[in-house]
Design an enzyme around this catalytic site. Structure first.
Site, short mmCIF file in Angstrom:
data_model
loop_
_atom_site.label_atom_id
_atom_site.label_comp_id
_atom_site.label_asym_id
_atom_site.label_seq_id
_atom_site.Cartn_x
_atom_site.Cartn_y
_atom_site.Cartn_z
N LYS A 9 0.82 -1.21 0.00
CA LYS A 9 0.00 0.00 0.00
C LYS A 9 0.86 1.27 0.00
O LYS A 9 2.07 1.22 0.24
CB LYS A 9 -0.93 -0.03 1.22
CG LYS A 9 -1.93 -1.21 1.20
CD LYS A 9 -2.94 -1.10 2.34
CE LYS A 9 -3.95 -2.25 2.29
NZ LYS A 9 -5.08 -2.03 3.23
N TYR A 49 -12.54 -3.08 -3.59
CA TYR A 49 -13.11 -2.93 -2.25
C TYR A 49 -14.64 -2.93 -2.27
O TYR A 49 -15.28 -2.30 -1.42
CB TYR A 49 -12.57 -1.66 -1.58
CG TYR A 49 -11.14 -1.79 -1.09
CD1 TYR A 49 -10.75 -2.86 -0.27
CD2 TYR A 49 -10.17 -0.85 -1.41
CE1 TYR A 49 -9.45 -2.99 0.18
CE2 TYR A 49 -8.86 -0.96 -0.95
CZ TYR A 49 -8.51 -2.05 -0.15
OH TYR A 49 -7.22 -2.16 0.32
N PHE A 57 -16.02 4.80 5.97
CA PHE A 57 -14.59 5.07 5.79
C PHE A 57 -14.10 4.84 4.36
O PHE A 57 -12.94 5.13 4.04
CB PHE A 57 -13.75 4.23 6.77
CG PHE A 57 -13.88 2.72 6.60
CD1 PHE A 57 -13.21 2.04 5.58
CD2 PHE A 57 -14.69 1.99 7.46
CE1 PHE A 57 -13.33 0.67 5.43
CE2 PHE A 57 -14.82 0.60 7.31
CZ PHE A 57 -14.13 -0.05 6.29
N THR A 91 -6.20 -6.73 10.66
CA THR A 91 -6.38 -5.50 9.88
C THR A 91 -5.90 -4.27 10.64
O THR A 91 -5.23 -3.40 10.07
CB THR A 91 -7.89 -5.33 9.54
OG1 THR A 91 -8.33 -6.51 8.89
CG2 THR A 91 -8.10 -4.13 8.63
N ASN A 112 -2.28 0.30 6.74
CA ASN A 112 -1.78 -0.96 7.32
C ASN A 112 -0.86 -1.75 6.38
O ASN A 112 -0.88 -2.98 6.36
CB ASN A 112 -2.95 -1.81 7.82
CG ASN A 112 -3.93 -2.16 6.72
OD1 ASN A 112 -3.71 -1.84 5.55
ND2 ASN A 112 -5.01 -2.83 7.08
N HIS A 115 -2.10 -5.31 1.52
CA HIS A 115 -3.31 -6.09 1.28
C HIS A 115 -2.91 -7.52 0.94
O HIS A 115 -1.89 -7.73 0.29
CB HIS A 115 -4.10 -5.50 0.09
CG HIS A 115 -5.13 -6.47 -0.45
ND1 HIS A 115 -6.39 -6.57 0.09
CD2 HIS A 115 -5.06 -7.39 -1.45
CE1 HIS A 115 -7.06 -7.52 -0.57
NE2 HIS A 115 -6.28 -8.03 -1.51
N GLU A 126 -8.84 -11.61 -7.70
CA GLU A 126 -7.92 -10.47 -7.60
C GLU A 126 -6.72 -10.63 -8.53
O GLU A 126 -6.27 -9.65 -9.15
CB GLU A 126 -7.45 -10.31 -6.14
CG GLU A 126 -8.61 -9.85 -5.25
CD GLU A 126 -8.27 -9.78 -3.76
OE1 GLU A 126 -7.12 -10.09 -3.38
OE2 GLU A 126 -9.17 -9.42 -2.99
P1 IDP Z 1 -8.07 -6.80 5.34
O1 IDP Z 1 -7.21 -5.87 4.53
O2 IDP Z 1 -7.40 -7.18 6.65
O3 IDP Z 1 -8.53 -8.01 4.56
P2 IDP Z 1 -10.78 -5.72 5.04
O4 IDP Z 1 -11.85 -5.87 6.07
O5 IDP Z 1 -10.90 -6.52 3.78
O6 IDP Z 1 -9.38 -6.00 5.79
O7 IDP Z 1 -10.70 -4.17 4.69
C1 IDP Z 1 -9.93 -3.75 3.60
C2 IDP Z 1 -9.13 -2.53 4.00
O8 IDP Z 1 -10.02 -1.47 4.34
C3 IDP Z 1 -8.24 -2.71 5.23
O9 IDP Z 1 -7.00 -3.32 4.95
C4 IDP Z 1 -8.06 -1.28 5.68
O10 IDP Z 1 -7.09 -0.58 4.88
C5 IDP Z 1 -9.45 -0.69 5.39
N1 IDP Z 1 -10.33 -0.78 6.56
C6 IDP Z 1 -10.95 -1.89 7.06
N2 IDP Z 1 -11.69 -1.61 8.14
C7 IDP Z 1 -11.55 -0.28 8.35
C8 IDP Z 1 -12.10 0.64 9.34
O11 IDP Z 1 -12.85 0.28 10.24
N3 IDP Z 1 -11.73 1.95 9.21
C9 IDP Z 1 -10.90 2.40 8.22
N4 IDP Z 1 -10.36 1.58 7.30
C10 IDP Z 1 -10.68 0.26 7.35
MG MG Z 2 -9.76 -8.02 2.89
#
Ligand code: IDP
Ligand code: MG
Length: 138
Positions: A9, A49, A57, A91, A112, A115, A126
């Site tokens: 990222k 996404y 968000f 996450t 974070n 991905h 993907e």
């Molecule tokens: P993952 O990346 O651990 O699979 P997902 O639930 O698929 O998590 O969410 C995709 C991305 O969306 C996350 O990696 C993060 O960058 C963002 N994200 C997820 N939950 C939140 C939140 O509660 N607030 C802000 N950003 C979030």
């Molecule tokens: Mg995910």
């Protein structure tokens, strides 16, 4: 052989941590079988996404993810999908244990570092979203 898609990222690229993160995956025994630098468009981000596009968000996340070029890659190896998720940690970087990639390098729940596909179906979808079949050297 099992494959997964990862995206280093914008925070990972800005902090010049691409090598450090890829090193963890390679040291775990996984091969890089496709890779490219690309800037994610709003349309591609909406597709990637789709599962969270209705969350409050999402606009901030899309802005962050499109803020600079990212490194997209396919990793291959036995159990790679689950193992890469385990190496990343949860996450939310602030809750990720030290020793995980997000725990060591991530900022928060959104920013974070990396991905990774969360299962066989999302991995296949993907990989096809980002690479043509002849760009994957499996
Ligand atoms: P993952 O990346 O651990 O699979 P997902 O639930 O698929 O998590 O969410 C995709 C991305 O969306 C996350 O990696 C993060 O960058 C963002 N994200 C997820 N939950 C939140 C939140 O509660 N607030 C802000 N950003 C979030
Ligand atoms: Mg995910």
């Amino acid at each position: 052989m099992e494959k997964t898609l990862i995206i280093l990222k914008p925070d990972c690229m800005e902090k010049r941590l691409a090598g450090a993160v890829l090193d963890r995956f390679q040291k775990a025994g996984f091969d890089i079988v496709a890779a490219k630098l690309t800037r994610l468009s709003p349309a591609l981000l909406a597709e990637h996404y789709a599962h969270i596009a209705d969350k409050p968000f999402f606009p901030a996340l899309a802005k962050f993810m499109g803020s600079r070029p990212v490194l997209v890659a396919v990793l291959q190896g036995e159990g790679v999908i689950a193992k890469v998720r385990e190496l990343l940690g949860p996450t939310d970087s602030s809750k990720a244990p030290k020793g995980t990639i997000r725990g060591d390098y991530g900022t928060d729940v959104s920013v974070n570092i990396c991905h990774a596909s969360d299962g066989p179906e999302s991995a296949a979808a993907e990989i096809a979203r980002f690479f043509k079949p002849d760009e994957v050297f499996a």
